[in-house]
Design a protein around this motif. Structure first.
Motif, mmCIF file in Angstrom:
data_model
loop_
_atom_site.group_PDB
_atom_site.id
_atom_site.type_symbol
_atom_site.label_atom_id
_atom_site.label_comp_id
_atom_site.label_asym_id
_atom_site.label_seq_id
_atom_site.Cartn_x
_atom_site.Cartn_y
_atom_site.Cartn_z
ATOM 1 N N ALA A 1 42.809 26.736 63.791
ATOM 2 C CA ALA A 1 44.138 26.520 63.190
ATOM 3 C C ALA A 1 44.221 27.374 61.930
ATOM 4 C CB ALA A 1 44.327 25.049 62.853
ATOM 5 N N ILE A 2 45.339 28.082 61.799
ATOM 6 C CA ILE A 2 45.553 28.895 60.583
ATOM 7 C C ILE A 2 46.810 28.379 59.910
ATOM 8 C CG2 ILE A 2 45.921 31.218 59.659
ATOM 9 C CD1 ILE A 2 44.835 32.383 62.193
ATOM 10 N N THR A 3 46.734 28.165 58.612
ATOM 11 C CA THR A 3 47.964 27.831 57.906
ATOM 12 C C THR A 3 47.947 28.438 56.503
ATOM 13 O OG1 THR A 3 49.646 26.139 57.570
ATOM 14 C CG2 THR A 3 47.409 25.540 56.915
ATOM 15 N N THR A 4 48.948 28.118 55.720
ATOM 16 C CA THR A 4 49.115 28.834 54.453
ATOM 17 C C THR A 4 49.737 27.971 53.366
ATOM 18 O OG1 THR A 4 49.899 30.941 53.565
ATOM 19 C CG2 THR A 4 51.447 29.740 54.959
ATOM 20 N N GLY A 5 49.683 28.499 52.139
ATOM 21 C CA GLY A 5 50.272 27.838 50.972
ATOM 22 C C GLY A 5 49.710 28.495 49.725
ATOM 23 N N GLY A 6 49.984 27.884 48.573
ATOM 24 C CA GLY A 6 49.375 28.351 47.326
ATOM 25 C C GLY A 6 47.983 27.737 47.189
ATOM 26 N N VAL A 7 47.253 28.137 46.154
ATOM 27 C CA VAL A 7 45.890 27.611 45.991
ATOM 28 C C VAL A 7 45.879 26.100 45.740
ATOM 29 C CG1 VAL A 7 44.744 29.738 45.244
ATOM 30 C CG2 VAL A 7 45.894 28.283 43.546
ATOM 31 N N LYS A 8 47.015 25.554 45.298
ATOM 32 C CA LYS A 8 47.087 24.106 45.083
ATOM 33 C C LYS A 8 47.752 23.407 46.259
ATOM 34 C CE LYS A 8 47.564 24.153 40.059
ATOM 35 N NZ LYS A 8 48.427 23.685 38.960
ATOM 36 N N SER A 9 47.959 24.120 47.349
ATOM 37 C CA SER A 9 48.770 23.594 48.458
ATOM 38 C C SER A 9 48.233 22.273 49.021
ATOM 39 C CB SER A 9 48.814 24.635 49.579
ATOM 40 O OG SER A 9 49.329 24.044 50.749
ATOM 41 N N LEU B 1 42.665 29.191 55.963
ATOM 42 C CA LEU B 1 43.799 29.024 55.041
ATOM 43 C C LEU B 1 44.100 30.350 54.353
ATOM 44 C CD1 LEU B 1 42.634 25.691 53.331
ATOM 45 C CD2 LEU B 1 44.220 25.950 55.271
ATOM 46 N N VAL B 2 45.350 30.774 54.413
ATOM 47 C CA VAL B 2 45.790 31.983 53.703
ATOM 48 C C VAL B 2 46.492 31.500 52.431
ATOM 49 C CG1 VAL B 2 47.291 34.000 53.798
ATOM 50 C CG2 VAL B 2 46.007 33.300 55.846
ATOM 51 N N LEU B 3 45.868 31.755 51.288
ATOM 52 C CA LEU B 3 46.350 31.170 50.031
ATOM 53 C C LEU B 3 46.736 32.250 49.016
ATOM 54 C CD1 LEU B 3 43.615 28.394 49.491
ATOM 55 C CD2 LEU B 3 45.777 28.193 50.730
ATOM 56 N N ASN B 4 47.815 31.979 48.290
ATOM 57 C CA ASN B 4 48.216 32.888 47.204
ATOM 58 C C ASN B 4 48.006 32.184 45.855
ATOM 59 O OD1 ASN B 4 50.723 31.337 48.134
ATOM 60 N ND2 ASN B 4 51.302 32.040 46.106
ATOM 61 N N PRO B 5 47.927 32.953 44.752
ATOM 62 C CA PRO B 5 47.656 32.341 43.444
ATOM 63 C C PRO B 5 48.787 31.414 42.986
ATOM 64 C CG PRO B 5 47.443 34.741 43.350
ATOM 65 C CD PRO B 5 48.054 34.414 44.673
ATOM 66 N N ALA B 6 48.431 30.470 42.104
ATOM 67 C CA ALA B 6 49.420 29.538 41.532
ATOM 68 C C ALA B 6 50.263 30.257 40.478
ATOM 69 C CB ALA B 6 48.692 28.360 40.898
#
Ligand SMILES: Cc1ncc(COP(=O)(O)O)c(C=O)c1O
Length: 350
Positions: free
Chosen positions: A85-93, A112-117
């Motif tokens: 399973a692949i999902t995404t959000g920010g680092v605090k997601s 998890l594909v995460l971007n910075p807060a």
């Protein structure tokens, strides 16, 4: 529950037949916030009764609204024989973290594909991201939120080329299948409210990727809860953008439950006056709301979502948009881990 309308009855049967992991702890409590009410009444001369639906207590991954959605989305992935399973959000997601926790529970590989807060702290990592790692998720970082969806697709394409069966779960699991979690939650809260002998005039919650609001609005129609005004409060985007997404998901819910087209009303209310300076940046009103709830009720809101929604509710009460003799329900959707950080060294050593 409206058992008189055959379309609603059929939709409820369909809903009950959709596979679901049973990981959350339900019903989550409904609590009255009488000390908050007393404090506001002292200032205003009167205040509605305020009730709190505690979905911060749903359970896995430190709870919150994502558990209800992922119970459906991950059940479908497992039925489809998915390997990753692949999902995404920010680092605090919260969504990413709960996905990681629930994947750990079912033994599913999670990326998890995460971007910075929006706000970062030198030498510290978001506690949520630290837990993602503990839950065994593989983390791929991108530098901006716009890069998340293409990166997820690129990672998925690579894994598919290796012969793996991959499920890409969109942001917030805000697809019609995930939103069914909140259709179901409406039956839960409606029965709690009825057994407390209450009439709820307004329901407030935070609305961002739209799945929570779509589920609640569709659920209110399916379970015949028509006399409640549902207000989603945006923590980020403009009202028009969120409303359009919510409408789109509601229409998908109708299709999933095989309801006649246009049977579900897709018009929704999203208040975007409480965003402040942007996503993840606490506003002074939201910080005051957080302090007030903590001091009067021992309830902690989160800095990104529920604090802004509560700032909205308090503003509606102060400005008299909700009469003092009414009852209002606030849906606590969790997210409190966003208050916390760990030393970056601790993350690196895991
Ligand atoms: C704590 C919390 N509350 C509310 C929301 C908004 O829910 P939705 O994305 O379903 O609109 C989110 C997620 O975005 C969340 O993490």
């Amino acid at each position: 529950m409206n058992m008189s309308n055959p379309d609603n009855r059929r939709a409820i049967d369909k809903l009950n037949a959709v596979p679901r992991l049973s990981f959350g702890h339900y019903p989550t409590p409904v609590e009255e916030l009488s000390r908050l009410r007393a404090e506001l009444a002292r200032e205003l001369g009167g205040c509605p009764r305020i009730f709190l639906k505690r979905d911060d207590y749903t359970g896995p991954g430190f709870g919150g609204n994502k558990v209800r959605k992922l119970e459906y989305v991950l059940a479908a992935a497992i039925d489809a024989g998915v390997d990753v399973a692949i999902t995404t959000g920010g680092v605090k997601s919260n969504h990413a973290r709960v996905t990681a926790a629930m994947c750990a529970k079912v033994g599913l590989r999670c990326i998890l594909v995460l971007n910075p807060a929006a706000v970062s702290c030198e030498g510290l990592d978001a506690a949520s991201q630290y837990l993602d790692g503990l839950y065994g998720a593989e983390i791929v970082t991108v530098s901006h939120r716009d890069e998340r969806a293409p990166k997820m697709e690129a990672v998925a394409a690579r894994l598919r080329a290796d012969g793996l069966n991959v499920s890409v779960i969109p942001l917030g699991a805000s697809i019609p299948l995930g939103a069914l979690g909140f259709v179901r939650a409406v039956a839960e809260v409606k029965s709690q409210i009825e057994s407390m002998g209450l009439h709820i005039g307004h329901l407030f919650h935070c609305s961002s990727s739209g799945g929570t609001q779509a589920g609640i609005v569709a659920g209110a129609q399916i379970f015949d809860w028509s006399d409640v005004e549902i207000i989603g409060v945006s923590p980020d985007d403009a009202s028009e953008a969120i409303s359009a997404e919510v409408g789109h998901i509601i229409s998908g819910i109708g299709e999933l439950l095989e309801m006649p087209p246009a049977m579900l009303d897709q018009s929704v209310t999203v208040a975007d006056q409480y965003v402040g300076r942007g996503y993840g940046i606490p506003s002074p009103e939201a910080q005051r709301a957080t302090a007030l709830l903590a001091r009067t009720e021992g309830v902690i809101l989160d800095p990104v979502y529920t604090s802004k929604a509560m700032a909205g509710l308090i503003d509606w009460i102060r400005s008299g948009k909700i009469p003092a003799d009414a009852n209002v329900l606030f849906w606590h959707t969790g997210g409190q881990l966003a208050h916390f950080y760990v030393p970056a060294k601790l993350s690196a050593s895991e």
